[in-house]
Write a protein that holds these residues in place. Structure first.
Motif, PDB file in Angstrom:
ATOM      1  N   THR A  10       0.824  -1.204   0.000  1.00 16.43           N
ATOM      2  CA  THR A  10       0.000   0.000   0.000  1.00 16.43           C
ATOM      3  C   THR A  10       0.861   1.259   0.000  1.00 16.43           C
ATOM      4  O   THR A  10       2.054   1.200   0.288  1.00 16.43           O
ATOM      5  N   ALA A  11       0.189   2.388  -0.304  1.00 16.40           N
ATOM      6  CA  ALA A  11       0.895   3.669  -0.329  1.00 16.40           C
ATOM      7  C   ALA A  11       0.022   4.769   0.267  1.00 16.40           C
ATOM      8  O   ALA A  11      -0.004   5.881  -0.239  1.00 16.40           O
ATOM      9  N   ASP A  12      -0.722   4.429   1.324  1.00 18.04           N
ATOM     10  CA  ASP A  12      -1.572   5.410   2.000  1.00 18.04           C
ATOM     11  C   ASP A  12      -2.528   6.123   1.048  1.00 18.04           C
ATOM     12  O   ASP A  12      -2.667   7.342   1.097  1.00 18.04           O
ATOM     13  N   ILE A  36       1.766  -4.133   3.876  1.00 15.54           N
ATOM     14  CA  ILE A  36       3.118  -3.586   3.830  1.00 15.54           C
ATOM     15  C   ILE A  36       3.067  -2.222   3.156  1.00 15.54           C
ATOM     16  O   ILE A  36       2.725  -2.109   1.982  1.00 15.54           O
ATOM     17  N   ASN A  37       3.401  -1.185   3.928  1.00  6.37           N
ATOM     18  CA  ASN A  37       3.469   0.157   3.361  1.00  6.37           C
ATOM     19  C   ASN A  37       4.749   0.256   2.539  1.00  6.37           C
ATOM     20  O   ASN A  37       5.820  -0.140   2.995  1.00  6.37           O
ATOM     21  N   LEU A  38       4.626   0.778   1.332  1.00  7.22           N
ATOM     22  CA  LEU A  38       5.793   0.849   0.454  1.00  7.22           C
ATOM     23  C   LEU A  38       6.927   1.686   1.032  1.00  7.22           C
ATOM     24  O   LEU A  38       8.092   1.473   0.702  1.00  7.22           O
ATOM     25  N   ARG A  39       6.623   2.608   1.919  1.00  2.50           N
ATOM     26  CA  ARG A  39       7.689   3.412   2.529  1.00  2.50           C
ATOM     27  C   ARG A  39       8.616   2.550   3.378  1.00  2.50           C
ATOM     28  O   ARG A  39       9.810   2.791   3.446  1.00  2.50           O
ATOM     29  N   GLU A  40       8.032   1.551   4.060  1.00  4.46           N
ATOM     30  CA  GLU A  40       8.850   0.689   4.916  1.00  4.46           C
ATOM     31  C   GLU A  40       9.275  -0.597   4.214  1.00  4.46           C
ATOM     32  O   GLU A  40      10.288  -1.182   4.563  1.00  4.46           O
ATOM     33  N   GLY A  41       8.499  -1.048   3.244  1.00  2.00           N
ATOM     34  CA  GLY A  41       8.769  -2.341   2.617  1.00  2.00           C
ATOM     35  C   GLY A  41       9.254  -2.246   1.192  1.00  2.00           C
ATOM     36  O   GLY A  41       8.998  -3.133   0.386  1.00  2.00           O
ATOM     37  N   ILE A  42       9.991  -1.187   0.865  1.00  2.42           N
ATOM     38  CA  ILE A  42      10.413  -0.983  -0.517  1.00  2.42           C
ATOM     39  C   ILE A  42      11.322  -2.111  -1.013  1.00  2.42           C
ATOM     40  O   ILE A  42      11.250  -2.508  -2.170  1.00  2.42           O
ATOM     41  N   ASP A  43      12.169  -2.652  -0.147  1.00  6.03           N
ATOM     42  CA  ASP A  43      13.063  -3.737  -0.581  1.00  6.03           C
ATOM     43  C   ASP A  43      12.268  -4.964  -1.000  1.00  6.03           C
ATOM     44  O   ASP A  43      12.524  -5.552  -2.052  1.00  6.03           O
ATOM     45  N   GLN A  46      10.428  -4.281  -4.276  1.00 10.95           N
ATOM     46  CA  GLN A  46      11.321  -4.384  -5.430  1.00 10.95           C
ATOM     47  C   GLN A  46      11.633  -5.840  -5.754  1.00 10.95           C
ATOM     48  O   GLN A  46      11.701  -6.222  -6.918  1.00 10.95           O
ATOM     49  N   GLN A  47      11.787  -6.648  -4.722  1.00  6.98           N
ATOM     50  CA  GLN A  47      12.062  -8.075  -4.909  1.00  6.98           C
ATOM     51  C   GLN A  47      10.915  -8.739  -5.677  1.00  6.98           C
ATOM     52  O   GLN A  47      11.143  -9.599  -6.520  1.00  6.98           O
ATOM     53  N   TYR A  48       9.674  -8.324  -5.399  1.00  6.27           N
ATOM     54  CA  TYR A  48       8.501  -8.898  -6.066  1.00  6.27           C
ATOM     55  C   TYR A  48       8.192  -8.235  -7.404  1.00  6.27           C
ATOM     56  O   TYR A  48       7.345  -8.708  -8.141  1.00  6.27           O
ATOM     57  N   GLY A  49       8.835  -7.100  -7.688  1.00 10.09           N
ATOM     58  CA  GLY A  49       8.555  -6.395  -8.930  1.00 10.09           C
ATOM     59  C   GLY A  49       7.355  -5.473  -8.851  1.00 10.09           C
ATOM     60  O   GLY A  49       6.733  -5.162  -9.866  1.00 10.09           O
ATOM     61  N   VAL A  50       7.021  -5.008  -7.648  1.00  9.25           N
ATOM     62  CA  VAL A  50       5.892  -4.095  -7.475  1.00  9.25           C
ATOM     63  C   VAL A  50       6.271  -2.738  -8.053  1.00  9.25           C
ATOM     64  O   VAL A  50       7.279  -2.153  -7.666  1.00  9.25           O
ATOM     65  N   LEU A  51       5.443  -2.238  -8.995  1.00  9.57           N
ATOM     66  CA  LEU A  51       5.695  -0.943  -9.610  1.00  9.57           C
ATOM     67  C   LEU A  51       4.606   0.073  -9.290  1.00  9.57           C
ATOM     68  O   LEU A  51       4.757   1.257  -9.593  1.00  9.57           O
ATOM     69  N   ALA A  52       3.498  -0.379  -8.714  1.00  8.79           N
ATOM     70  CA  ALA A  52       2.385   0.505  -8.382  1.00  8.79           C
ATOM     71  C   ALA A  52       1.644  -0.074  -7.193  1.00  8.79           C
ATOM     72  O   ALA A  52       1.767  -1.261  -6.883  1.00  8.79           O
ATOM     73  N   ALA A  53       0.866   0.785  -6.530  1.00  8.52           N
ATOM     74  CA  ALA A  53       0.072   0.329  -5.385  1.00  8.52           C
ATOM     75  C   ALA A  53      -1.397   0.663  -5.644  1.00  8.52           C
ATOM     76  O   ALA A  53      -1.682   1.653  -6.319  1.00  8.52           O
ATOM     77  N   PRO A  54      -2.305  -0.139  -5.144  1.00  8.16           N
ATOM     78  CA  PRO A  54      -2.058  -1.337  -4.346  1.00  8.16           C
ATOM     79  C   PRO A  54      -1.557  -2.491  -5.222  1.00  8.16           C
ATOM     80  O   PRO A  54      -1.794  -2.524  -6.422  1.00  8.16           O
ATOM     81  N   ALA A  55      -0.878  -3.407  -4.584  1.00  9.30           N
ATOM     82  CA  ALA A  55      -0.404  -4.618  -5.246  1.00  9.30           C
ATOM     83  C   ALA A  55      -0.539  -5.774  -4.259  1.00  9.30           C
ATOM     84  O   ALA A  55      -0.419  -5.577  -3.052  1.00  9.30           O
ATOM     85  N   ILE A  56      -0.808  -6.954  -4.793  1.00  6.81           N
ATOM     86  CA  ILE A  56      -1.024  -8.125  -3.939  1.00  6.81           C
ATOM     87  C   ILE A  56      -0.111  -9.257  -4.383  1.00  6.81           C
ATOM     88  O   ILE A  56      -0.052  -9.597  -5.566  1.00  6.81           O
TER      89      ILE A  56
END
Length: 83
Positions: A10-12, A36-43, A46-56
């Motif tokens: 998520t990204a609030d 997982i907020n992208l601010r805290e879970g960016i690593d 990136q490992q999963y290939g998340v480019l936008a939020a929300p993502a599951i």
């Protein structure tokens, strides 16, 4: 008992909040939901290939990006008991 690991990135944003609520409503006892907020879970994102939020991601694999509908969530296993 094995659990289906569901991670919501998520990204609030309002769409993220709606997605979290929908996943939590559909989740069954065999689902373990993490937000997982992208601010805290960016690593991890990136490992999963998340480019936008929300993502599951389910069980370590990115399965949906953008706000899903209930049918899409069910199709990827949210709320479906493990066999």
């Amino acid at each position: 008992m094995n659990k289906r690991q569901i991670e919501i990135f998520t990204a609030d944003c309002p769409l993220c909040d709606e997605t979290v609520q929908m996943v939590q409503e559909l989740a069954c006892p065999s689902c373990e939901v993490s937000v997982i907020n992208l601010r805290e879970g960016i690593d991890k994102a990136q490992q999963y290939g998340v480019l936008a939020a929300p993502a599951i991601a389910i069980n370590g694999t990115l399965v949906l990006t953008g706000k899903p509908n209930r049918e899409q969530l069910k199709a990827v296993g949210v709320g479906q008991p493990l066999n």
